[in-house]
Design an enzyme around this catalytic site. Structure first.
Site: not given
Length: 882
Positions: A480, A542
């Site tokens: 991320e 995700e």
């Protein structure tokens, strides 16, 4: 930049890639003692000198692993035990600073050299052989391998002592409940989850220890320090083609003359039945790189799971002197494949292509196998096999954990799982967003870790270690968030182009180059229709849901006093769970379990949860595949496992016991799969195969009272193009008031079957409570002496329905589950008229949890079958022999 690249090149002189012929692991006979509890210094760690207060140590392992082995701490997996172990933030680093000592036998003569290699130490270490300090400066970093020439330190009689002082990470981080605690754990080049996350409690020793292999290698003059294999498979290939066009292989080998004499000899290797010879002359201390290119005629290719076979070629590289003696040997397995990516302008996301064929990504995330770093090839094999059996084709290794071990990659090579490998950054610790629980601001955190040079050296080393595996598909800068700007520049522009050219690279896990404007999630319980109707990002790295196990799983880590089911408190308008459940990171199922009736016990609550688990993950995969290539190029489910006894986001628990999430995922991800879209009421077929399939269709509906509403064979024969998902027909004939809908495809499809239990008009499944007890008979047969293959035959009496039935392997004496085991089908339903069903169970008695089980039998239990134990016979009865 030039100085740094020279540093990396020098580092690679002492890198290695695989097992040499003269290499052995130092695994047994280790002792350890806390450094501040012994007066013996490194120079005094001599063979025969006793070390007061020492105890047996587990190597590879962590300090916690050793303390648990010696019964000095309670099992961190159980109850509140993790919180009862002193945390390093409170005790100080000295509390977990330990000497690890072992004796070994080795000597060198003539031109021989002996090398000591540490494949992973967390975090810093000083190394002594026979009282002599081997490393002039501390060896640092969790991931960087360390290799030393210890020839001059060995005793002439071959009796030696190795002593390693292991120190924890320099900044241990405050475990304040945040993701990665206060974030400062990321100031080190180490894993970040050890300060706590939303699926794990903080690890008190921060994984301090010799956590990976220690090996001794003897080299006879010339040392093979690096082997790099690059494969090229041009054109569009068909997996079933037995007459493949040629493939090209470049084998780059770095040779170093570690001896004291000039040498002449030949680099040799065999690949694909052909021998390659390359003459080499080396002066003492010289290094040279040779790069023979070989063409493989009629190659056998390596394909991802569900696309084709995973053929692996053994490669043994050796340097042979002119007199015929070997100097060094390195060996590994390679797969011939070519992986490329393309941008899909419709989905605004990246596509993966393998051997010229497009691959829809059906993948999942993983953290690491065990929070205490207790790894083994057998455990890795079992875990990757579960992913294979779920019909997945990619595993992403999350960036807040480790760079996975070669043994993990070997299992992925074997089972065809491509690997998306993050490096060591996370949005939480490394400052993607403001967090009041973090010690530093986002600008400071984005420049973590403190030592950028160590991060880059570690990355160079890990890339070198793993790059030959055909399963390695993607390098990623972090989870991320990208690494610090100067780190990213060197990694992207210098390291990867030199060390692993051509490999796909993303700056971070949801970077725009992978999927435009992507984010993550959701991670919580959703209506099953959500995954069909809600358009997410073209490649969601995700997305996940709940994942608790059943009552047998809960009993492994929750004390009896905590086996209380969650309930809704109307007074405070919140769902309330036992504190131990919260400690183990329980994610609420909200009211979903009550759609099946009000549970009367925790056992019943967990059983209802399995029905939710199955539907959540089947819907996640089916809803994604229904929109393949127009909404999505792939999905990575979050996540298949926890390294601790957490109760969220897992297909199997830390004891390798699968739950219904695994079965739901396995159903939804079948390569050729028929499914029902609850939004459009269309029956669809997804075809991952790279061949056209012709299928028939059968539709069976059963009313909630058990009577068959219809059993229709559709007259049409459907042609399913490769790599597509298409609508077959609109079907609005589902039972009113709830019931079963079963879809079956026949013909080339091989009989895929998919059964839905449908809600009534109040979105309730309570009608399942009215199913009468099922009348079934069972017989189990083991076809091999150790029961590696068991076949279970289930016969059901007419008029019965056996709903949501689970099979497991149990110890015959204790009746407790023995894991891992692998099922051809599980959590299955048999409808009236089905007759006999056969389930294949594969179980390896040589590796199980708990270890050394006794005689095993099967346990069969379901919604309306009760719990039955089945003896395993050595041969089938006469009616089965037919």
């Amino acid at each position: 930049m030039i100085r740094f690249l020279w540093y990396v090149v020098c580092l690679l002189f002492v890198a290695y890639t695989s097992n040499g012929q003269y290499k052995r692991e130092l695994r047994n006979g280790w002792q350890c003692v806390r450094a501040d509890k012994t007066p013996v210094a490194g120079s005094g760690m001599l063979r025969g000198v006793s070390i007061p207060g020492s105890m047996p140590a587990v190597v590879p392992g962590t300090v916690l692993t050793t303390l648990l082995h010696n019964n000095l701490i309670p099992d961190p997996m159980y109850g509140y035990n993790m919180a009862r172990i002193p945390d390093m933030y409170d005790t100080g680093r000295a509390f977990y600073t330990y000497w690890f000592v072992t004796d070994f036998k080795e000597y060198a003569k003539g031109n021989e050299r002996v090398f000591l290699t540490l494949r992973g130490v967390n975090y810093a270490c000083e190394i002594y052989v026979n009282g002599w300090k081997v490393n002039s400066e501390k060896a640092e970093g969790m991931y960087l391998r360390h290799r030393f020439d210890v020839t001059h330190y060995l005793e002439k009689d071959g009796n030696n002592r190795l002593a390693i002082l292991v120190q924890p990470p320099y900044v241990v981080g405050k475990p304040n409940g945040g993701q990665g605690g206060d974030g400062t754990i990321a100031r080190n080049v180490t894993n970040q989850y050890v300060a706590g996350w939303d699926w794990i409690q903080p690890i008190p020793d921060r994984n301090t220890g010799i956590w990976d292999k220690v090996t001794i290698e003897k080299v006879y003059g010339v040392d093979i320090t690096d082997v790099h294999v690059v494969t090229h498979v041009p054109g569009v290939r068909i997996a079933a083609d037995t007459n493949q066009a040629p493939a090209m292989v470049t084998v780059k080998v770095r040779l170093h003359n570690a001896g004291i004499k000039a040498v002449t000899g030949t680099l040799q290797y065999e690949l694909g039945g052909a021998m390659v010879y390359w003459p080499v002359n080396l002066q003492p201390g010289d290094s040279v790189v040779v790069s023979p290119v070989q063409t493989i005629r009629f190659p056998k290719l390596w394909w991802p799971n569900c696309m084709g076979a995973q053929h692996l070629y053994p490669l043994k590289v050796k340097f042979v002197y002119d007199n015929g003696s070997y100097a060094d040997v390195e060996q590994c397995s390679i797969g011939l494949r070519e992986l490329t990516t393309r941008w899909n302008t419709t989905t605004q996301s990246r596509e993966i292509w393998v051997n010229g064929q497009r691959m829809f990504v059906k993948g999942a995330n993983r953290i690491l196998s065990d929070a205490m770093l207790r790894f083994s090839p057998e455990r890795y094999d079992a875990e990757v096999r579960y992913h294979h059996d779920m019909h997945l084709n990619m595993i992403r290794v999350w960036g807040g954990g480790i760079t996975e071990r070669p043994e993990f990659y070997e299992a992925c090579d074997k089972y065809g799982l491509l690997v998306f490998q993050d490096l060591w950054a996370s949005g939480d610790c490394n400052g993607r967003w403001y967090d009041p629980l973090k010690a530093d601001d986002t600008t400071t955190r984005r420049n973590y870790p403190d030592d950028h040079r160590l991060w880059l050296a570690s990355a160079a080393d890990q890339i070198t270690m793993l790059r030959n595996h055909p399963s390695l598909a993607i390098w990623c800068g972090g989870n991320e968030i990208r690494p610090a700007a100067d780190i990213l520049k060197v990694l992207r522009d210098s390291l990867l182009p030199v060390l692993d050219p051509g490999r796909c690279f993303f700056e971070y896990s949801n970077h725009d180059s992978m999927s435009l404007r992507a984010h993550d999630g959701p991670y919580s319980i959703q209506p099953d229709t959500f995954f069909w109707a809600h358009k997410s990002w073209g490649f969601n790295s995700e997305v996940g849901s709940v994942g608790m196990g059943d009552i047998e799983s809960l009993k492994r880590f929750l004390p009896d006093s905590s086996l209380n089911m969650p309930h809704y408190d109307a007074a405070i308008r919140k769902w309330v769970a036992d504190p131990a459940w919260k400690f183990h990171k329980f994610y609420s199922y909200d009211s979903s379990v009550y759609a099946y009736g009000t549970p009367q016990s925790v056992k019943e609550f967990a059983a209802h949860a399995q029905l939710v688990n199955y539907n959540q993950y089947r819907a996640l995969m089916e809803g994604t595949r229904a929109h393949m290539w127009n909404w999505y190029t792939g999905v990575l489910e979050w996540k298949t496992q926890n390294p601790w006894t957490a109760m969220v986001g897992q297909m199997y628990d830390v004891y390798l016991d699968p739950n219904a999430c695994l079965s739901g995922m396995a159903t939804g991800a079948k390569p050729l799969h028929v499914m029902y879209n609850p939004i459009t009421k269309n029956i669809m077929v997804a075809n991952d195969r790279h061949e056209t399939v012709r299928t028939g269709l059968r539709i069976t509906t059963v009313k909630s009272d058990g009577s068959t509403a219809s059993d229709i064979s559709v007259d049409s024969i459907y042609t399913i193009p490769p790599d597509t998902c298409i609508d077959l027909m609109h079907f609005a004939g589902t039972p009113i008031g709830g019931g079963f809908l079963r879809l079956t495809i026949t013909g080339d499809g091989g009989g895929d079957e998919n059964l839905y239990w449908l809600p009534d008009e109040r979105a309730s499944y309570r009608w399942l409570q009215n199913l009468p007890p099922a009348a079934i008979q069972m017989h189990a047969v083991a076809w091999t002496p150790c029961k590696e293959l068991i076949e279970l035959y289930i016969d059901m009496d007419p008029g019965s329905t056996a709903f949501f039935t689970r099979v497991s392997v149990v110890d015959k004496k204790t009746k407790k589950r023995v894991t891992p085991y692998f099922m051809s089908d599980n959590y299955f339903t048999m409808l009236d008229g089905d007759g006999r069903k056969k389930i294949e169970i594969r179980y390896d008695a040589t590796y199980s949890i708990p270890g050394n089980p006794g005689e095993v039998m099967l346990c069969v239990e379901g919604w309306n079958t009760g719990k039955r134990f089945v003896e395993i016979q050595s041969q089938p009865p006469s009616e089965l022999k037919k």
